[in-house]
Design a protein around this motif. Structure first.
Motif, PDB file in Angstrom:
ATOM      1  N   ILE A  19      -0.385   8.022 -10.535  1.00 56.18           N
ATOM      2  CA  ILE A  19      -1.498   7.695 -11.425  1.00 56.18           C
ATOM      3  C   ILE A  19      -2.474   8.867 -11.438  1.00 56.18           C
ATOM      4  CG2 ILE A  19      -3.409   6.101 -11.847  1.00 56.18           C
ATOM      5  CD1 ILE A  19      -1.773   4.022 -10.193  1.00 56.18           C
ATOM      6  N   SER A  20      -2.834   9.321 -12.620  1.00 54.77           N
ATOM      7  CA  SER A  20      -3.789  10.429 -12.724  1.00 54.77           C
ATOM      8  C   SER A  20      -5.210   9.913 -12.508  1.00 54.77           C
ATOM      9  CB  SER A  20      -3.706  11.096 -14.097  1.00 54.77           C
ATOM     10  OG  SER A  20      -4.219  10.235 -15.096  1.00 54.77           O
ATOM     11  N   GLN A  21      -6.096  10.824 -12.136  1.00 53.83           N
ATOM     12  CA  GLN A  21      -7.501  10.453 -11.990  1.00 53.83           C
ATOM     13  C   GLN A  21      -8.068   9.969 -13.318  1.00 53.83           C
ATOM     14  OE1 GLN A  21      -9.587  13.859 -10.398  1.00 53.83           O
ATOM     15  NE2 GLN A  21      -9.418  13.085  -8.307  1.00 53.83           N
ATOM     16  N   VAL A  22      -7.671  10.630 -14.400  1.00 56.69           N
ATOM     17  CA  VAL A  22      -8.173  10.264 -15.726  1.00 56.69           C
ATOM     18  C   VAL A  22      -7.798   8.823 -16.062  1.00 56.69           C
ATOM     19  CG1 VAL A  22      -7.995  10.756 -18.201  1.00 56.69           C
ATOM     20  CG2 VAL A  22      -8.153  12.639 -16.567  1.00 56.69           C
ATOM     21  N   LEU A  23      -6.528   8.464 -15.847  1.00 61.58           N
ATOM     22  CA  LEU A  23      -6.064   7.114 -16.162  1.00 61.58           C
ATOM     23  C   LEU A  23      -6.750   6.069 -15.286  1.00 61.58           C
ATOM     24  CD1 LEU A  23      -4.092   5.355 -17.820  1.00 61.58           C
ATOM     25  CD2 LEU A  23      -2.442   5.687 -15.981  1.00 61.58           C
ATOM     26  N   MET A  24      -6.815   6.321 -13.997  1.00 61.08           N
ATOM     27  CA  MET A  24      -7.428   5.354 -13.094  1.00 61.08           C
ATOM     28  C   MET A  24      -8.914   5.188 -13.412  1.00 61.08           C
ATOM     29  SD  MET A  24      -7.196   5.252  -8.977  1.00 61.08           S
ATOM     30  CE  MET A  24      -8.264   4.263  -7.974  1.00 61.08           C
ATOM     31  N   ALA A  25      -9.607   6.275 -13.636  1.00 61.02           N
ATOM     32  CA  ALA A  25     -11.031   6.210 -13.962  1.00 61.02           C
ATOM     33  C   ALA A  25     -11.248   5.443 -15.262  1.00 61.02           C
ATOM     34  CB  ALA A  25     -11.607   7.619 -14.062  1.00 61.02           C
ATOM     35  N   GLU A  26     -10.393   5.694 -16.238  1.00 62.71           N
ATOM     36  CA  GLU A  26     -10.497   5.005 -17.524  1.00 62.71           C
ATOM     37  C   GLU A  26     -10.298   3.498 -17.351  1.00 62.71           C
ATOM     38  OE1 GLU A  26      -7.547   5.036 -21.179  1.00 62.71           O
ATOM     39  OE2 GLU A  26      -8.661   6.938 -21.046  1.00 62.71           O
ATOM     40  N   HIS A  27      -9.285   3.106 -16.596  1.00 58.47           N
ATOM     41  CA  HIS A  27      -9.014   1.683 -16.382  1.00 58.47           C
ATOM     42  C   HIS A  27     -10.126   0.996 -15.593  1.00 58.47           C
ATOM     43  CE1 HIS A  27      -4.410   2.033 -17.111  1.00 58.47           C
ATOM     44  NE2 HIS A  27      -5.106   2.067 -18.223  1.00 58.47           N
ATOM     45  N   LEU A  28     -10.761   1.734 -14.673  1.00 58.47           N
ATOM     46  CA  LEU A  28     -11.830   1.146 -13.861  1.00 58.47           C
ATOM     47  C   LEU A  28     -13.203   1.305 -14.503  1.00 58.47           C
ATOM     48  CD1 LEU A  28     -10.658   2.291 -10.317  1.00 58.47           C
ATOM     49  CD2 LEU A  28     -10.457   0.021 -11.336  1.00 58.47           C
ATOM     50  N   ILE A  30     -15.038   4.021 -14.817  1.00 58.39           N
ATOM     51  CA  ILE A  30     -15.901   4.943 -14.088  1.00 58.39           C
ATOM     52  C   ILE A  30     -15.555   6.341 -14.573  1.00 58.39           C
ATOM     53  CG2 ILE A  30     -16.143   3.467 -12.044  1.00 58.39           C
ATOM     54  CD1 ILE A  30     -14.085   5.231 -10.622  1.00 58.39           C
ATOM     55  N   SER A  31     -16.390   7.307 -14.267  1.00 60.77           N
ATOM     56  CA  SER A  31     -16.084   8.665 -14.712  1.00 60.77           C
ATOM     57  C   SER A  31     -15.036   9.294 -13.795  1.00 60.77           C
ATOM     58  CB  SER A  31     -17.348   9.522 -14.737  1.00 60.77           C
ATOM     59  OG  SER A  31     -17.765   9.826 -13.422  1.00 60.77           O
ATOM     60  N   ARG A  32     -14.276  10.216 -14.342  1.00 55.55           N
ATOM     61  CA  ARG A  32     -13.294  10.934 -13.544  1.00 55.55           C
ATOM     62  C   ARG A  32     -14.006  11.743 -12.469  1.00 55.55           C
ATOM     63  NH1 ARG A  32     -11.874  15.255 -11.926  1.00 55.55           N
ATOM     64  NH2 ARG A  32     -13.278  16.360 -13.296  1.00 55.55           N
ATOM     65  N   ALA A  33     -15.190  12.261 -12.790  1.00 54.99           N
ATOM     66  CA  ALA A  33     -15.970  13.030 -11.817  1.00 54.99           C
ATOM     67  C   ALA A  33     -16.363  12.170 -10.615  1.00 54.99           C
ATOM     68  CB  ALA A  33     -17.206  13.620 -12.482  1.00 54.99           C
ATOM     69  N   THR A  34     -16.702  10.914 -10.876  1.00 55.27           N
ATOM     70  CA  THR A  34     -17.047   9.998  -9.779  1.00 55.27           C
ATOM     71  C   THR A  34     -15.839   9.748  -8.903  1.00 55.27           C
ATOM     72  OG1 THR A  34     -18.778   8.908 -11.075  1.00 55.27           O
ATOM     73  CG2 THR A  34     -17.835   7.644  -9.244  1.00 55.27           C
ATOM     74  N   LEU A  35     -14.696   9.519  -9.517  1.00 49.96           N
ATOM     75  CA  LEU A  35     -13.468   9.290  -8.760  1.00 49.96           C
ATOM     76  C   LEU A  35     -13.107  10.532  -7.950  1.00 49.96           C
ATOM     77  CD1 LEU A  35     -11.052   7.590  -7.949  1.00 49.96           C
ATOM     78  CD2 LEU A  35      -9.939   8.261 -10.098  1.00 49.96           C
ATOM     79  N   SER A  36     -13.201  11.690  -8.564  1.00 55.02           N
ATOM     80  CA  SER A  36     -12.891  12.939  -7.879  1.00 55.02           C
ATOM     81  C   SER A  36     -13.837  13.167  -6.702  1.00 55.02           C
ATOM     82  CB  SER A  36     -12.992  14.116  -8.847  1.00 55.02           C
ATOM     83  OG  SER A  36     -12.790  15.336  -8.168  1.00 55.02           O
ATOM     84  N   ALA A  37     -15.128  12.941  -6.921  1.00 57.47           N
ATOM     85  CA  ALA A  37     -16.110  13.115  -5.850  1.00 57.47           C
ATOM     86  C   ALA A  37     -15.832  12.162  -4.693  1.00 57.47           C
ATOM     87  CB  ALA A  37     -17.521  12.908  -6.390  1.00 57.47           C
ATOM     88  N   PHE A  38     -15.446  10.929  -5.012  1.00 54.13           N
ATOM     89  CA  PHE A  38     -15.114   9.964  -3.962  1.00 54.13           C
ATOM     90  C   PHE A  38     -13.904  10.434  -3.163  1.00 54.13           C
ATOM     91  CE2 PHE A  38     -12.493   6.275  -2.692  1.00 54.13           C
ATOM     92  CZ  PHE A  38     -13.300   5.797  -1.677  1.00 54.13           C
ATOM     93  N   GLU A  39     -12.839  10.824  -3.878  1.00 56.82           N
ATOM     94  CA  GLU A  39     -11.597  11.216  -3.210  1.00 56.82           C
ATOM     95  C   GLU A  39     -11.756  12.458  -2.329  1.00 56.82           C
ATOM     96  OE1 GLU A  39      -8.247   9.457  -6.298  1.00 56.82           O
ATOM     97  OE2 GLU A  39      -8.506  11.613  -6.144  1.00 56.82           O
ATOM     98  N   THR A  40     -12.713  13.292  -2.644  1.00 59.01           N
ATOM     99  CA  THR A  40     -12.928  14.499  -1.836  1.00 59.01           C
ATOM    100  C   THR A  40     -14.046  14.319  -0.818  1.00 59.01           C
ATOM    101  OG1 THR A  40     -14.384  15.413  -3.542  1.00 59.01           O
ATOM    102  CG2 THR A  40     -12.051  16.061  -3.607  1.00 59.01           C
ATOM    103  N   GLY A  41     -14.602  13.119  -0.739  1.00 56.58           N
ATOM    104  CA  GLY A  41     -15.620  12.828   0.258  1.00 56.58           C
ATOM    105  C   GLY A  41     -17.002  13.325  -0.102  1.00 56.58           C
ATOM    106  N   ARG A  42     -17.224  13.678  -1.346  1.00 55.02           N
ATOM    107  CA  ARG A  42     -18.532  14.189  -1.771  1.00 55.02           C
ATOM    108  C   ARG A  42     -19.439  13.110  -2.341  1.00 55.02           C
ATOM    109  NH1 ARG A  42     -17.747  17.468  -6.113  1.00 55.02           N
ATOM    110  NH2 ARG A  42     -15.600  16.815  -6.300  1.00 55.02           N
ATOM    111  N   ALA A  43     -18.924  11.907  -2.569  1.00 55.72           N
ATOM    112  CA  ALA A  43     -19.720  10.838  -3.183  1.00 55.72           C
ATOM    113  C   ALA A  43     -20.074   9.787  -2.146  1.00 55.72           C
ATOM    114  CB  ALA A  43     -18.962  10.215  -4.348  1.00 55.72           C
ATOM    115  N   GLY A  44     -21.057  10.077  -1.340  1.00 57.98           N
ATOM    116  CA  GLY A  44     -21.468   9.145  -0.305  1.00 57.98           C
ATOM    117  C   GLY A  44     -22.228   7.950  -0.819  1.00 57.98           C
TER     118      GLY A  44
END
Length: 80
Positions: A19-28, A30-44
């Motif tokens: 599943i791509s970040q774009v697809l998952m973010a779209e289905h949920l 939320i923004s892809r940037a938010t998902l990316s920040a979460f996955e890299t530990g930058r979105a506390g």
């Protein structure tokens, strides 16, 4: 499990399922940037509701368990 470990696990599960970040973010919704920040530990500051939604989307759930006085296997490995 700490926040970073949970985020890494979500990323790994998403990738394993192809599943791509774009697809998952779209289905949920939320923004892809938010998902990316979460996955890299930058979105506390990401909410628990969003984390639970991500886990649910991937077919997993968050479980609470009573804290044991003994270390978990993961804690023992981390201590090495």
């Amino acid at each position: 499990m700490d926040f970073y470990s949970l985020a890494k696990q979500v990323r790994d599960l998403r990738k394993e399922q192809g599943i791509s970040q774009v697809l998952m973010a779209e289905h949920l919704q939320i923004s892809r940037a938010t998902l990316s920040a979460f996955e890299t530990g930058r979105a506390g500051d990401i909410g628990l509701k969003k984390v639970i939604a991500m886990l649910d989307y991937l077919g997993y759930e968050l479980n609470l368990r009573e804290k044991s006085p003994f270390p978990t296997f993961e804690e023992l490995l981390d201590a090495q």
